[in-house]
Each structure stands twice: as C-alpha cells, then as structure tokens.
Scaffold this active site. Structure first.
Site, short mmCIF file in Angstrom:
data_model
loop_
_atom_site.label_atom_id
_atom_site.label_comp_id
_atom_site.label_asym_id
_atom_site.label_seq_id
_atom_site.Cartn_x
_atom_site.Cartn_y
_atom_site.Cartn_z
N HIS A 180 36.72 50.53 33.90
CA HIS A 180 37.12 49.42 33.03
C HIS A 180 36.91 49.75 31.55
CE1 HIS A 180 36.90 47.11 36.86
NE2 HIS A 180 38.07 46.74 36.38
N ARG A 231 43.89 40.00 32.64
CA ARG A 231 42.49 40.03 33.08
C ARG A 231 41.73 39.00 32.26
NH1 ARG A 231 43.65 45.93 33.27
NH2 ARG A 231 43.08 46.71 35.33
N GLU A 266 43.71 45.34 46.97
CA GLU A 266 42.91 46.43 46.38
C GLU A 266 41.75 46.83 47.27
OE1 GLU A 266 41.67 45.23 42.47
OE2 GLU A 266 41.35 43.16 43.05
N ASP A 280 41.19 50.00 42.34
CA ASP A 280 40.18 49.73 43.36
C ASP A 280 40.62 50.22 44.72
OD1 ASP A 280 37.92 48.58 42.11
OD2 ASP A 280 39.13 46.84 41.63
N CYS A 325 49.84 46.98 39.73
CA CYS A 325 49.28 46.79 38.38
C CYS A 325 48.06 47.67 38.13
CB CYS A 325 48.95 45.32 38.13
SG CYS A 325 47.78 44.65 39.30
C1 PEP Z 1 42.95 47.51 40.09
O1 PEP Z 1 41.89 47.54 40.73
O2 PEP Z 1 43.88 48.34 40.22
C2 PEP Z 1 43.16 46.45 39.08
C3 PEP Z 1 44.31 46.32 38.45
O3 PEP Z 1 42.09 45.65 38.77
P1 PEP Z 1 40.86 46.11 37.85
O4 PEP Z 1 41.20 47.44 37.25
O5 PEP Z 1 40.66 45.04 36.83
O6 PEP Z 1 39.73 46.18 38.83
MG MG Z 2 40.63 45.79 40.72
#
Ligand code: PEP
Ligand code: MG
Length: 596
Positions: free
Chosen positions: A206, A313, A449, A473, A520
C-alpha cells in the site's frame, strides 16, 4: 540553492538498485527518516470542534504530566546530584504542561487558526523554540530544547505514536527510510519531495500504491540504502528503473537530467491519447478507469483520460486523524468526488484498514498476523456502527452521480448476507428520516481477492451485482507471499498459473451469471500484464491514474485475437520463464507495430 549546488570534490557515486514502483526521475538532498519517526497531521477543524480539540490537548497534557511524574520517581531514585538535577528539570517540564506560554499559545491557535491540536502544538512549539534559541542569554537560549521536548511529548500523545517528526520537509528532498506507513506516505507533498527510497516494501504494497498516486519517483526494497545514505547527501532516483545513485558525480547528474527529460517527453506524448478510446486493433473496446487513494487526485484522473473511478479506496478518510469521520463528513467527502467526476461512474469501496494500513482513530490492537487478521470487511462487520455510517454515506452520495458500492475481502456468502442485512437496515432508517436516496440503489459488488472467494465465484455471483478482482491480495493469498515483504518480493508473480486460473475461473463465473467484472489490482496498470488480462476476457481495467496512458497505448497496439491466442498458449505452460517470455509479446513497442 539548487539541490546540485556544492558537489563534493570526490563523489562516491554509489549505484543501488531496488523495485522501481513510482515512475519518474528525481534529484535532491537526502533526508534520512529514522525508525519510529512520526508525521504531524494538519487539518482544519470546523468551529464546532474547537472545544473538543482543546479537550484533547488538555487530556494529552494530563497524560504527559503523569508520564513525567513516573520519570521523576525514577529520577529521585538515582544516586547523587544527578537525580536531583534531573528531578529539577522534569519539574520544570511538568510545570510547562500546566499553564505555560506554550499551552496558552496552542489553545489560542486551535481557536484562531482552526487547527487540529497536534498541528497547533507543532506551530506554537516551532515559533516559541525559535524565539528562545535566538536569545543572547545562553540560559534562555537553552530553554528552546525544553520547549521542543515538551512539544514532541504532546504530539506523540496526541497522535498515539512514538518517535520523531517527518514533516515539513524542504524542497527537493529525497526521503530515505527503512519503512514508511501508507498513512505517512499520504502526508508527503510531491512539491517538496523529489523521491522516496525505502529499504523495505513490495511493488504492490500500500505504500507503493500511495507513492504512485502521488506521482513520486519511488524505489523500494533497497536493503543497504540506510548504510550508505546520510542526510544532506545528493541523490538521484529513477522510479521506473528502480535505480538510486548516492553522491553522484557530474556525469551521473547529466545522465539523470537526460533520464528526466526523456520521462517528461514520453509523458507529454502519452497525454495525446487522453481522448482516444482504449480500443484494440481488431475493434474490441476496453474500459479504463482510475484507482483513487486521495481526495486531491481528481485533476490527474481527468488529465489521464480515466472513464471513471473503478476503485475509490476510502481509507484516506480514516487515516492521520484521531477521531472517526461522522456519516455526514464522509458523505461530504464522497459527494465532492462523485460531483467532481461529472457523471462518470465512481466505485466506492468500504473501509479496508488493517493489514499494512492502519488508522489511529480505530485503535486497532496488535495482530499476530495482520494480513490474515481483522481486516477490511471483517473489521467492518465486527463494528456495525462503523459500517452503517459508511454505507449510509455511500448510498447518499449516489444521489449525485452514478455510484457503485464495493466490498473488500469478502470471503464467504455469509459475510455478503450480513452486509445485505445491514444495508437494508440503513436504507430503512434513512427512508424513515426522509433522507433522499437514489432510485434504484447503487449496485453492490464484491472484490475477489481471496482464493476461496475466487473458487466460490459462481455462488457469489448470484448474490451480488458485479465483481472487481483485487489481484494484489489475490496473488498474496494464493502464493502465500506477503506483498509488503521485500524478502519474498521475487516470488510475487502475477503470471503464476494458479493466479491466472483463478482469474480465468472468476471471469467465467461472472459471464455465466451475466454480471460485469473488472480488475483493479496493480496488474491492470502494467501494460504487459493488462494484455494477459485482456486475453483472459477482462474488458474493464482500473489502475493508478498515472498508468492509464501507457496501458491505453498498448491496448491500441494489440489485437484481441492475438492476446487471446497468446494467453491460451501461456495458460498451457508450467515453466515460469516461458510464461514470462510469452507475456512479453503482449507489450507491443513502436518498432514492432505502427503507432495507431
Ligand atoms: C487488491 O488487493 O488488488 C486491491 C485492489 O486492494 P488493495 O490493494 O487496496 O488491498
Ligand atoms: Mg486488496
């Protein structure tokens, strides 16, 4: 002074490599951010919150005074004059937490400047300490240290952190640290920060995602960087190639200037694609949308030609603040974004904190294994009031433009059912209070995910309106690789056959149920991997806005039939190198195909 002024006589010119996660080229002076350092959030408060901020300050001062009382007890136990002297100093500090100029100044600033308490402490502390430090009398000048000591104690208590400050940073700073939380990264100002280099981190962590959102040249997982870099050193960063040069010589500086010019030239050229459709050579239309992490990103989203927001997000509303945002506050934030998108769709995801994303307002305890712990929808379901406020704010925002509601990390039908019940309860409450809601209500979608969710996609598809695959994820959990751990970064492989099969199965399940599906995760923002996703039947991609032009360019140079054929061939392979080689063909460069 320019960052390159004052070059040393014999530069070390030390080249280090890592994961290039935020494209762009930056040059500047190193600021080493030490472990445990904290940043000071600064935000304006409404008039109605002045009193509660002053109460937070009083509470922090009270707790600070108790801490010092404990220290004084220890000090008095020390032998000889040292204990007595320390006790005397600590007594002065304790007095400063009561009715001092510092405290009075902070109380005043909270009211007149409408600032949150920690920012008001920071400003008052700086101004008082500077005033004392400039005094002729050495005794009075030394008081500046006491003021800073007490100021930082208050800031730590108010922010619930330990350590030293991160902001403000001078212009052309390259921030170097062992690690930086996504919340601290969100506080960096791209105007001042020329680059970010971390010893830790993964390309889909992140923190990396946040750096990309801010458009910062960033290189992560450079293990030795803290051994070599010293604050004040000159440094060059190429976030595309993952290259860092500490203490560069004149030739290297010239090389990086050329790299920067090239980066800017390419970006300008790609900008011309903004209003052209993402359409393959054989006429297949792909939707390209933006992932948004911060409220201030909308200009970039429009500049990059996003057709909507495929993933909002909402964590930004909860980070760097000591209290939870109310339903009305969330609604105001979301409404501004929905209106800012001028009729383009906005997919709003409910809160996904936990894991490597933390929020002090939520006071989450330590988790033995955060990625597998109380994260995302699990956390929301364990705090129904939190989820209800979010759902209400999202549903209400749907009055101002096309909104879709997305749930992170759904692992079972049971969780989805619970959300339906809570959503229906919220709708009933809002209708009873005559709060206007969109009709029909925003569609409700599920992020795929967790491998278990992908394998249950057929069933989940019958209970929701759309899917969004979160590959970041999905890869982490399928391959059991912590996405933020550099030690396993080389194993984090989006092209692993298990990952591709899970995506393929989910796409098939969505098609069978007749619901829309998008991807995404960061995979969607990599032109080469986006080609593989197309080959797997995905026609809607959402990515960091800055990646849209390159992905669109590649789509326009590809034929869907070719992408499908290559992906089918790739799915039949089991050798990672052969798979990667075949995927490389989906990155079409200018030399092989005429620009469309
Ligand atoms: C993901 O896990 O691909 C996703 C888009 O969510 P995040 O990166 O916020 O966990
Ligand atoms: Mg995620």
């Amino acid at each position: 002074m320019k960052p390159t002024d004052g070059l040393p006589a014999s530069p070390r010119c030390l080249r280090l490599t890592g994961l290039g996660v935020g494209p762009g080229v930056g040059m500047g002076r190193v600021h080493v951010h030490e472990a445990g350092a904290v940043s000071v959030p600064e935000y304006r408060i409404p008039a109605g919150r002045v009193e509660s901020e002053r109460e937070r300050l009083a509470d922090a001062a009270e707790r600070g005074s108790r801490q010092i009382a404990t220290l004084r007890t220890k000090a008095r136990g020390l032998p000889g004059a040292a204990g007595e002297e320390l006790d005397y100093l600590l007594d002065a500090h304790q007095q400063m937490l009561k009715d001092s100029r510092l405290i009075k100044g902070v109380i005043e600033r909270i009211g007149t400047e409408r600032l949150n308490a920690e920012a008001a402490v920071r400003r008052e502390m700086d101004s008082l300490a500077d005033a004392f430090a400039s005094m002729q009398d050495p005794y009075l000048a030394a008081r500046a240290d006491d003021i800073r000591d007490i100021g930082w104690r208050l800031i730590r208590l108010l922010t619930g952190t330990t350590g030293r400050p991160l902001s403000p940073l001078p212009r052309n700073t390259v921030l170097i640290a062992h690690d930086l939380s996504p919340a601290d990264t969100a506080l960096l100002t791209p105007r001042d920060v020329a680059g970010l280099v971390l010893a830790s981190g993964g390309s889909d962590s992140h923190t990396a995602i946040m750096a990309r959102s801010l458009g910062l040249p960033a290189v992560l997982a450079v293990p030795d960087v803290l051994r070599h870099a010293r604050s004040g050193d000159l440094v060059c960063v190429d976030g595309g190639d993952g290259l860092v040069v500490i203490d560069p010589d004149a030739q290297t500086l010239a090389e990086f200037r050329a790299r920067r010019a090239e980066f800017l030239r390419t970006r300008r050229n790609l900008g011309r694609l903004r209003d052209l459709p993402a359409e393959t050579l054989d006429g297949a239309r792909v939707t390209v949308m933006a992932n948004v992490e911060l409220a201030g990103e909308l200009d970039t989203v429009h500049q990059c030609g996003a057709e909507g927001i495929g993933l909002l997000r909402t964590e930004f509303m909860f980070m760097n603040r000591p209290t939870l945002p109310s339903e009305d506050e969330q609604y105001a934030f979301l409404r501004a974004i929905v209106e800012g998108m001028r009729g383009r769709p906005v997919t709003i995801r409910t809160l996904d904190v936990g894991g490597d994303k933390l929020s002090e307002a939520l006071e989450l305890g330590e988790s033995p294994n955060p990625a597998l712990g109380l994260r995302a929808i699990r956390l929301s379901l364990s705090r129904p009031a939190l989820l209800e406020a979010q759902l209400a704010a999202i549903l209400r925002a749907g009055l101002h433009g096309p909104v879709r509601l997305l749930l992170p990390m759904i692992g079972s039908i049971e969780e989805l059912r619970q959300v339906h019940v809570i959503r229906d309860r919220v709708v009933k409450r809002l209708r009873a209070a005559s709060v206007p809601l969109p009709d029909p209500l925003p569609p409700l979608g599920v992020m795929i995910e967790i491998p278990g969710a992908a394998l249950s996609a057929d069933t989940l598809a019958r209970h929701c309106d759309f899917f969004a695959i979160g590959t970041n994820d999905l890869i982490q959990y399928t391959l059991a690789i912590d996405r933020s751990d550099p030690a396993v970064a080389p194993l984090y492989n989006p092209l692993h056959p298990a990952v591709l099969r899970l995506i393929q199965f989910t796409v098939g399940a969505a098609a069978r149920a007749g619901i829309p599906i998008s991807v995404c995760g960061e995979m969607a923002g990599d032109p080469r991997l986006a080609g593989v996703l197309l080959g797997l039947g995905v026609t809607s991609l959402s990515m960091s806005a800055n990646n849209i032009p390159r992905v669109k360019q590649n789509i326009r140079r590809l034929s869907l039939a070719d992408a499908e054929a290559r992906t089918a061939a790739l799915m039949a392979l089991d050798d990672a190198q052969a798979i990667a080689a075949l995927a490389d063909h989906l990155l079409v460069n200018r030399e092989r195909t005429a620009e469309k």
